[in-house]
Design an enzyme around this catalytic site. Structure first.
Site, PDB file in Angstrom:
ATOM      1  N   ARG A  26       0.822  -1.220   0.000  1.00 63.52           N
ATOM      2  CA  ARG A  26       0.000   0.000   0.000  1.00 63.52           C
ATOM      3  C   ARG A  26       0.851   1.263   0.000  1.00 63.52           C
ATOM      4  NH1 ARG A  26      -5.670  -0.314   2.005  1.00 63.52           N
ATOM      5  NH2 ARG A  26      -6.163  -2.513   2.045  1.00 63.52           N
ATOM      6  N   ARG A  39      -7.124  12.811  -4.176  1.00 63.90           N
ATOM      7  CA  ARG A  39      -8.314  12.114  -3.669  1.00 63.90           C
ATOM      8  C   ARG A  39      -9.455  13.090  -3.338  1.00 63.90           C
ATOM      9  NH1 ARG A  39     -11.863   9.703  -2.029  1.00 63.90           N
ATOM     10  NH2 ARG A  39     -11.980   7.898  -0.639  1.00 63.90           N
ATOM     11  N   TYR A 152     -14.796 -11.710   1.247  1.00 60.68           N
ATOM     12  CA  TYR A 152     -15.512 -10.440   1.008  1.00 60.68           C
ATOM     13  C   TYR A 152     -16.885 -10.689   0.389  1.00 60.68           C
ATOM     14  CZ  TYR A 152     -11.766  -7.253   2.257  1.00 60.68           C
ATOM     15  OH  TYR A 152     -10.838  -6.531   2.965  1.00 60.68           O
TER      16      TYR A 152
HETATM   17  O1  CP3 Z   1       0.103  -1.291  -2.530  1.00 57.85           O
HETATM   18  C1  CP3 Z   1      -0.296  -0.361  -3.259  1.00 57.85           C
HETATM   19  O2  CP3 Z   1       0.122   0.807  -3.149  1.00 57.85           O
HETATM   20  C2  CP3 Z   1      -1.273  -0.669  -4.351  1.00 57.85           C
HETATM   21  C3  CP3 Z   1      -2.621  -0.365  -3.999  1.00 57.85           C
HETATM   22  C4  CP3 Z   1      -3.469  -1.294  -3.158  1.00 57.85           C
HETATM   23  C5  CP3 Z   1      -4.693  -0.831  -2.596  1.00 57.85           C
HETATM   24  N1  CP3 Z   1      -5.333  -1.900  -2.063  1.00 57.85           N
HETATM   25  C6  CP3 Z   1      -5.151   0.554  -2.636  1.00 57.85           C
HETATM   26  C7  CP3 Z   1      -6.204   0.998  -1.704  1.00 57.85           C
HETATM   27  C8  CP3 Z   1      -3.366  -2.647  -2.865  1.00 57.85           C
HETATM   28  C9  CP3 Z   1      -2.232  -3.613  -3.158  1.00 57.85           C
HETATM   29  C10 CP3 Z   1      -4.553  -3.014  -2.179  1.00 57.85           C
HETATM   30  C11 CP3 Z   1      -4.836  -4.388  -1.761  1.00 57.85           C
HETATM   31  C12 CP3 Z   1      -5.988  -4.622  -0.891  1.00 57.85           C
HETATM   32  N2  CP3 Z   1      -7.226  -4.059  -0.921  1.00 57.85           N
HETATM   33  C13 CP3 Z   1      -5.999  -5.614   0.121  1.00 57.85           C
HETATM   34  C14 CP3 Z   1      -4.879  -6.540   0.422  1.00 57.85           C
HETATM   35  C15 CP3 Z   1      -3.830  -5.849   1.183  1.00 57.85           C
HETATM   36  C16 CP3 Z   1      -4.092  -5.816   2.628  1.00 57.85           C
HETATM   37  O3  CP3 Z   1      -4.045  -4.723   3.188  1.00 57.85           O
HETATM   38  O4  CP3 Z   1      -4.301  -6.897   3.191  1.00 57.85           O
HETATM   39  C17 CP3 Z   1      -7.261  -5.579   0.728  1.00 57.85           C
HETATM   40  C18 CP3 Z   1      -7.735  -6.443   1.872  1.00 57.85           C
HETATM   41  C19 CP3 Z   1      -8.036  -4.596   0.049  1.00 57.85           C
HETATM   42  C20 CP3 Z   1      -9.459  -4.246   0.278  1.00 57.85           C
HETATM   43  C21 CP3 Z   1      -9.624  -2.846   0.682  1.00 57.85           C
HETATM   44  N3  CP3 Z   1      -9.375  -1.751  -0.122  1.00 57.85           N
HETATM   45  C22 CP3 Z   1     -10.078  -2.367   1.926  1.00 57.85           C
HETATM   46  C23 CP3 Z   1     -10.440  -3.245   3.101  1.00 57.85           C
HETATM   47  C24 CP3 Z   1     -10.102  -0.969   1.849  1.00 57.85           C
HETATM   48  C25 CP3 Z   1     -10.639  -0.016   2.869  1.00 57.85           C
HETATM   49  C26 CP3 Z   1      -9.746   0.099   4.022  1.00 57.85           C
HETATM   50  C27 CP3 Z   1      -8.732   1.138   3.736  1.00 57.85           C
HETATM   51  O5  CP3 Z   1      -7.533   0.858   3.923  1.00 57.85           O
HETATM   52  O6  CP3 Z   1      -9.151   2.232   3.356  1.00 57.85           O
HETATM   53  C28 CP3 Z   1      -9.620  -0.597   0.563  1.00 57.85           C
HETATM   54  C29 CP3 Z   1      -9.441   0.776   0.049  1.00 57.85           C
HETATM   55  C30 CP3 Z   1      -8.118   1.138  -0.522  1.00 57.85           C
HETATM   56  N4  CP3 Z   1      -7.341   0.318  -1.319  1.00 57.85           N
HETATM   57  C31 CP3 Z   1      -7.458   2.397  -0.384  1.00 57.85           C
HETATM   58  C32 CP3 Z   1      -6.271   2.316  -1.127  1.00 57.85           C
HETATM   59  C33 CP3 Z   1      -5.249   3.404  -1.346  1.00 57.85           C
HETATM   60  C34 CP3 Z   1      -7.993   3.599   0.373  1.00 57.85           C
HETATM   61  C35 CP3 Z   1      -8.965   4.292  -0.506  1.00 57.85           C
HETATM   62  C36 CP3 Z   1      -9.191   5.717  -0.129  1.00 57.85           C
HETATM   63  O7  CP3 Z   1      -8.455   6.577  -0.618  1.00 57.85           O
HETATM   64  O8  CP3 Z   1     -10.143   5.965   0.613  1.00 57.85           O
END
Ligand code: CP3
Length: 350
Positions: A26, A39, A152
């Site tokens: 991330r 954003r 999910y």
């Molecule tokens: O690594 C990177 O920079 C690439 C981007 C990336 C995102 N999500 C961007 C994101 C990657 C590799 C993921 C994977 C992801 N997404 C996982 C597996 C990684 C982990 O943490 O276990 C999971 C479980 C998700 C599902 C997901 N996406 C959730 C549960 C959430 C909400 C919680 C949160 O952290 O906000 C997201 C949203 C998300 N995915 C954001 C980003 C940058 C935040 C979005 C925002 O700007 O509000």
């Protein structure tokens, strides 16, 4: 640059590197002011679906920190939408699904996607980023693993105890198998399309599989994870990651991957000894350590690097995704510390 020269790809293949490569799960996201600024104008899904914006966000951490790999900006949930699973990111809550999957007929309705046609924006973003970073660092593509995506879909969002997911698994095996089979088929297509578009490594995130006992993992999950990883082939290195996976390490190795990603709940040196040195490891700083102070980060970095020794095949990373509000200057300090300390140790041993 010849692909064999990138320290990140070399470490994935357990070849010697001048220093330990580092990237952060991330690494593009809300802890960066550049991300937050963009954003304000676009929703998260709008940014994922616009190739120019997704490429721009992918590059933000690369321009700011001396990271050894980029990861394409997207989300593990992206392939679910063209499968027919509708969801949204509710403010501050994470993903919320409109309808949770419960029965066989729900599984039958799920579409097996054509990634290049259904998710063209991701493939385009990969191509844009590859051009931008050519010769500098490699690009990682990714997906969720079958269990994490199935969780999910069945829970309808994030879960604490996975009661709905496990109930489906224990009580309706044919539906569980059909769901895992369909998701696995989609993931094989999805990951191969990313490779065709230009990613040079793959990470499969099984973020929530640590809720299972080793026996249940082996029985209900491993065959599907293995199928996905076998289906991706050997053309690029594959990182197989999970959290709370210390009870599953050997089984995860059996399922596949060139690198096993571990979280901070296990000593990474001990994890590697258990896995065997014929596989690489990635990890495993607790993301909360990055809140500081810098002296603490330094102590923990050295602990991790000392525990793996300077054996080729370690990629430094956090044990899970970087958290919002992490100080960006601490991220810069972390990257420098990993590079400096690991190259110093290698020189001393020469
Ligand atoms: O690594 C990177 O920079 C690439 C981007 C990336 C995102 N999500 C961007 C994101 C990657 C590799 C993921 C994977 C992801 N997404 C996982 C597996 C990684 C982990 O943490 O276990 C999971 C479980 C998700 C599902 C997901 N996406 C959730 C549960 C959430 C909400 C919680 C949160 O952290 O906000 C997201 C949203 C998300 N995915 C954001 C980003 C940058 C935040 C979005 C925002 O700007 O509000």
């Amino acid at each position: 640059m010849n692909e064999d020269r990138y320290p990140f790809l070399r470490a994935c293949r357990r070849q010697p590197t001048p220093y330990t490569p580092i990237w952060l799960m991330r690494q593009a996201g809300r802890y960066m002011k550049e991300y937050r600024a963009l954003r304000k104008k676009y929703s998260f899904l709008e940014m994922c679906k616009n190739p120019e914006l997704a490429a721009q966000v992918t590059l933000q951490p690369i321009e700011k920190f001396k990271l050894d790999a980029a990861i394409i900006f997207s989300d593990i949930l992206i392939p679910l939408e063209p499968m027919g699973v509708e969801f949204e990111f509710a403010k501050g809550e994470g993903p919320v699904f409109h309808r949770a999957l419960r029965e066989k007929k729900d599984v039958e309705k799920l579409r097996v996607i054509e990634p290049e046609e259904d998710i063209p924006y991701l493939m385009k973003a990969i191509q844009i980023v590859r051009k931008e970073i050519e010769g500098k660092i490699p690009l990682i593509g990714f997906s969720g693993a079958p269990f994490t995506l199935a969780s999910y879909v069945t829970e309808g969002g994030h879960s604490k105890n996975y009661i709905l997911t496990k109930s489906l698994m224990y009580q309706d095996r044919p539906t569980w198998d059909a769901l895992m089979e369909k998701i696995s088929e989609v993931l094989i297509r999805y990951l191969n399309a990313q490779i065709r578009s230009g990613v040079q490594a793959i990470q499969v995130f099984d973020s929530w599989v640590g809720c299972l006992s080793p026996d249940d993992y082996e029985e209900y999950v491993l065959p599907f994870s293995k199928k996905v990883m076998d289906g991706v082939g050997k053309s690029v290195p594959l990182i197989h990651f999970a959290t709370s996976n210390s009870g599953l390490l050997e089984l995860m190795k059996h399922a596949g991957g060139d690198v096993i990603g571990v979280d901070w709940r296990v000593n990474i040196g001990e994890a590697w000894a258990r896995l065997g040195y014929d596989i690489a490891v990635q990890g495993n700083l607790d993301p909360v350590i990055l809140f500081g102070p810098v002296g603490l980060i330094e102590k923990e970095v050295k602990k991790i690097l000392d525990s793996v020794g300077d054996r080729p095949g370690h990629i430094f990373n956090l044990g899970h995704g970087i958290l919002p509000n992490t100080p960006a200057d601490h991220v810069a300090a972390l990257v420098d510390m990993v590079h400096e300390y690991s190259s110093q140790v290698r020189q001393e041993r020469r």
